[in-house]
Design a protein around this motif. Structure first.
Motif, PDB file in Angstrom:
ATOM      1  N   THR A   1       0.973  -0.939  -0.323  1.00  0.00           N
ATOM      2  CA  THR A   1       0.110   0.339   0.470  1.00  0.00           C
ATOM      3  C   THR A   1       0.882   1.386  -0.003  1.00  0.00           C
ATOM      4  O   THR A   1       2.448   1.602   1.250  1.00  0.00           O
ATOM      5  CB  THR A   1      -0.959  -0.057   0.643  1.00  0.00           C
ATOM      6  OG1 THR A   1      -1.729  -0.730   1.297  1.00  0.00           O
ATOM      7  CG2 THR A   1      -1.798   1.027   1.327  1.00  0.00           C
TER       8      THR A   1
ATOM      9  N   SER B   1       0.957   5.428   0.038  1.00  0.00           N
ATOM     10  CA  SER B   1      -0.054   6.887   0.248  1.00  0.00           C
ATOM     11  C   SER B   1       0.730   7.901   0.496  1.00  0.00           C
ATOM     12  O   SER B   1       2.259   7.677   0.063  1.00  0.00           O
ATOM     13  CB  SER B   1      -0.624   7.122   1.504  1.00  0.00           C
ATOM     14  OG  SER B   1      -1.351   5.828   2.070  1.00  0.00           O
TER      15      SER B   1
ATOM     16  N   GLN C   1      -4.340   7.345  -1.668  1.00  0.00           N
ATOM     17  CA  GLN C   1      -4.019   6.148  -2.030  1.00  0.00           C
ATOM     18  C   GLN C   1      -4.302   4.664  -2.175  1.00  0.00           C
ATOM     19  O   GLN C   1      -4.737   4.895  -3.006  1.00  0.00           O
ATOM     20  CB  GLN C   1      -3.917   5.046  -0.151  1.00  0.00           C
ATOM     21  CG  GLN C   1      -3.774   4.199   0.643  1.00  0.00           C
ATOM     22  CD  GLN C   1      -4.196   3.833   1.497  1.00  0.00           C
ATOM     23  OE1 GLN C   1      -5.443   2.886   1.699  1.00  0.00           O
ATOM     24  NE2 GLN C   1      -3.622   3.702   2.496  1.00  0.00           N
TER      25      GLN C   1
ATOM     26  N   GLN D   1       2.460   3.736   9.080  1.00  0.00           N
ATOM     27  CA  GLN D   1       3.396   3.811   7.841  1.00  0.00           C
ATOM     28  C   GLN D   1       4.637   3.835   7.835  1.00  0.00           C
ATOM     29  O   GLN D   1       5.605   4.652   9.426  1.00  0.00           O
ATOM     30  CB  GLN D   1       2.234   4.983   7.730  1.00  0.00           C
ATOM     31  CG  GLN D   1       0.853   4.763   6.766  1.00  0.00           C
ATOM     32  CD  GLN D   1       0.678   5.456   6.404  1.00  0.00           C
ATOM     33  OE1 GLN D   1       0.515   5.874   5.163  1.00  0.00           O
ATOM     34  NE2 GLN D   1      -0.123   6.600   7.037  1.00  0.00           N
TER      35      GLN D   1
END
Lengths: 113, 111
Positions: B31, B33, B48, B100
């Motif tokens: 993932t 972002s 994202q 993150q």
């Protein structure tokens, strides 16, 4: 929708304690805390989840009051390396079913010898 | 293990031009972002990407678009640049919503 952080800045001496607060007008699913040193990327410190679960840093603690929609970051016996800007991040559920992060404006922490 | 990498480090563009920023996520992360960080402000969520699709989007105009490739790397494109687009653009990768990892960012200056 942006979380509100207080204070805006903290100046302290090595070994002193500090508390940074984060509050939201919206219901919180979780609260994230990051530290960013000047000219560097934000670094993850901690996440606090609804229900009390906490994942993160060994030397920094935090609290999450779901009813008051507030979180506080506790820095005890601060070290010079703690200097930087601290951001709290909250999440809201997006239309796609995943979470959209929103960061506060940051709290600048300066630790002097 | 390399962390999140971004290129270029700095970029100067003129109003009206287009720019492409690149990001390679941390190994094992699927993932990506993108955030815009103005001076003295917190990061603002742009969008994202997950499984090559835009999963969520923040309050940014359509001039901001992106892409994720099969190897999970990502690009951020900004068209018709405005002076107000000058900022640090951060990419962050994650494997879950719990943590993150941010890249060092790309400093974009629009003149």
């Amino acid at each position: 929708q942006q979380p509100v952080q207080s204070p805006q800045a903290v100046i302290l001496r090595e070994g002193e304690d500090a508390v940074i607060n984060c509050s939201s007008s919206k219901a919180l699913y979780s609260v994230h805390w990051y530290r960013q040193k000047h000219g560097e990327a934000p670094v993850f410190l901690m996440i606090l989840l609804k229900g009390g679960e906490q994942k993160g840093h060994d030397k920094i603690s935090a609290s999450f009051n779901e009813k008051k929609q507030q979180s506080s970051l506790y820095l005890t016996a601060s070290q010079l390396s703690y200097s930087g800007t601290y951001f709290c991040g909250t999440e809201r559920l997006g239309t796609g079913g995943s979470y959209i992060p929103t960061f506060g404006r940051g709290t600048s922490l300066i630790v002097h010898p | 293990d390399a962390g999140v990498t971004q290129s270029p480090t700095h970029l100067i563009k003129t109003r009206g031009q287009q720019v492409t920023l690149r990001c390679s996520p941390k190994s094992g992360h699927d993932t990506v972002s993108w955030y815009q960080q103005a001076l003295g402000q917190g990061p603002q969520f742009i969008f994202q990407y997950y499984e090559e699709e835009e999963r969520q989007r923040g309050n940014f105009p359509d001039r901001f678009s992106g892409h994720q490739f099969p190897n999970y790397s990502s690009e951020l494109n900004v068209n018709a640049l405005l002076l107000g687009d000058s900022a640090l653009y951060l990419c962050a990768s994650s494997q879950s919503r719990y943590e993150q990892y941010f890249g060092p960012g790309t400093r974009l200056t629009v003149t």
